[in-house]
Enzyme design. Structure first.
Site, PDB file in Angstrom:
ATOM      1  N   GLY A 105       6.234 -47.375  62.123  1.00  0.00           N
ATOM      2  CA  GLY A 105       4.902 -47.442  62.621  1.00  0.00           C
ATOM      3  C   GLY A 105       4.153 -46.012  62.365  1.00  0.00           C
ATOM      4  O   GLY A 105       2.765 -46.048  62.571  1.00  0.00           O
ATOM      5  N   CYS A 145       8.993 -43.782  48.727  1.00  0.00           N
ATOM      6  CA  CYS A 145       9.589 -42.603  49.065  1.00  0.00           C
ATOM      7  C   CYS A 145      10.819 -42.275  48.250  1.00  0.00           C
ATOM      8  O   CYS A 145      11.647 -41.753  48.450  1.00  0.00           O
ATOM      9  CB  CYS A 145      10.043 -42.579  50.557  1.00  0.00           C
ATOM     10  SG  CYS A 145      11.263 -43.611  50.910  1.00  0.00           S
ATOM     11  N   ALA A 147       7.190 -50.551  60.092  1.00  0.00           N
ATOM     12  CA  ALA A 147       8.113 -49.815  60.622  1.00  0.00           C
ATOM     13  C   ALA A 147       8.707 -48.498  60.311  1.00  0.00           C
ATOM     14  O   ALA A 147       8.786 -48.521  58.938  1.00  0.00           O
ATOM     15  CB  ALA A 147       9.444 -50.797  61.193  1.00  0.00           C
TER      16      ALA A 147
END
Length: 440
Positions: free
Chosen positions: A262, A377, A260
């Site tokens: 996505g 990230c 998610a």
């Protein structure tokens, strides 16, 4: 209360300070509840993010002109002063008089009439000084004020990446992050999409990565006809590059472990030309709905989205490729989520153990000869290279796989060939980490 941009910014800042939450969701909810027109909504968003990005800087300067410490101020008064000082220091198109007057009006709107004199006094004292302030003499203290970073984060980045790279990263944090698009190659190509977007007064340009565009005067891209018609999705260049480095072949079976909303699953499905199967998993049903909605808009029929616990589930498909993009501290996306910089570092303490558990569990679903990319990230060696090193030490059936970076993509630090750490100041990406491994 008067529903204007400054009051909306104050309201959103109060909510963020008292209750936390994702900054983008907080400001979007407040703008919607205030029913602000687009111009005021843009100003409210700019003030809100500006204060979050420069809170340490603003508080330091305010403290030089206030008889009361910033921590002791009423929360409403504190946020009003932060918003006003932000305008006086960084918003050159807003007259100083307007910033001062609106601060007083905000105090009245939030029923803090008794604080109007105090707010006016602090602001006018700052203006009489011609906006002068003194920086701390100590290097670490000065960096903290200039770049609005807690000192523990300055030490963290300098320890992991050296002073020069850390400073370049700090400097990048004051710039607005670019917005990247991924061209849906099933419906259009880069040249056609650039022309289509131009009709909506959206300027987009090609990047070093095929299929990735960067926008300038983008506005709200999700309201454009091109987005509604599924011609692209929004995804940072770093994530697109991670997918490119995994490079799945046609007719493969692929798993996107923590998928998610996505974006990476969509890019991987497009790289596979719509063939094979992309299993897109996430822990929460509402997030699965986001993936399914996006895949439907883009017309990607080879995506299968479902709920799955990446850390503990023993059920799953045997795959040729796995993208293991794990939950992390997010220290590479401070430009987009400035509130992360003010978190207590103890919140990040247990992340490497969770990341290693997810990587180890995911690896059990990889076929012999299969390829897996681990990514985050964040900019933190204990969450990045250390996790991969620990995995390889305890999983002898896996080995490093050298990364083949696209032409023009540069490395900022020395690291093994199977690892790549991205920095905003080098390639225009978010701060991001990728490692590639193969099952023997």
């Amino acid at each position: 209360m008067k529903n204007n941009a400054r009051n909306a910014a104050v309201e959103a800042l109060l909510h963020t300070d008292e209750h936390g939450g994702y900054s983008n969701l907080v400001i979007d909810r407040v703008i919607e509840s205030f029913a602000l027109p687009s111009r005021d909504a843009a100003l409210a968003s700019g003030l809100f993010y500006g204060v979050l990005e420069r809170k340490i800087t603003l508080d330091y300067i305010i403290s030089q002109y206030s008889s009361r410490s910033v921590d002791e101020m009423n929360p409403v008064v504190r946020e009003i002063l932060r918003v006003a000082f932000l305008q006086l220091l960084f918003f050159t198109r807003i007259p100083d008089s307007a910033a001062v007057n609106e601060a007083a009006e905000s105090a009245k709107a939030f029923e803090k009439n008794s604080a109007v004199g105090f707010i006016n006094g602090v602001l006018r004292s700052f203006l009489r000084s011609e906006k002068r302030y003194k920086l701390p003499k100590a290097r670490e203290d000065s960096l903290s004020v200039v770049y609005s970073l807690p000192k523990w984060l300055i030490r963290h980045f300098e320890r992991d990446y050296g002073k020069e790279t850390a400073l370049n990263y700090f400097k990048s944090l004051v710039d607005a992050p670019p917005v990247y698009l991924r061209v849906n190659t099933f419906k259009t190509n880069s040249d056609e999409l650039i022309e289509i977007l131009e009709r909506d007064e959206i300027t987009a340009q090609k990047t070093l990565l095929p299929g990735a565009l960067v926008t300038k005067n983008q506005g709200n891209l999700t309201t454009s006809a091109a987005f509604q018609n599924g011609l692209f999705h929004i995804e940072d260049l770093s994530s697109q590059l991670a997918c490119s480095l995994l490079n799945p072949k046609r007719n493969s079976v692929l798993m996107d472990v923590c998928s998610a909303p996505g974006g990476k699953a969509f890019t991987l499905a497009e790289i596979m030309d719509g063939t094979g199967t992309v299993f897109a998993h996430d822990l929460y049903p509402q997030k699965i709905q986001l993936i399914e909605k996006g895949a439907q808009r883009l017309g990607l029929l080879n995506i299968r989205a479902s709920v799955r616990d990446a850390e503990n589930s023993r059920e799953g498909e045997q795959c040729d490729y796995i993208l293991c993009d794990v939950p992390c501290s997010g220290l590479g996306v401070l430009r987009r989520k400035p509130e992360i910089r003010y978190k207590d570092p103890i919140e990040f303490r247990d992340l490497p153990a969770v990341q290693l558990a997810i990587l180890s569990r995911s690896a059990s679903f990889l076929k012999p000869g299969g390829i897996m990319v681990y990514s985050t990230c964040t900019l933190s060696k204990r969450e990045n290279s250390a996790v991969v090193d620990n995995f390889l030490k305890s999983h002898s059936e896996f080995k490093e796989e050298a990364l083949k970076l696209p032409d023009g993509i540069k490395r900022s630090i020395d690291e093994p060939s199977h690892m790549f750490t991205m920095f905003p100041h080098e390639n225009g990406t978010d701060g991001f980490f990728v490692a590639k491994i193969r099952k023997i």
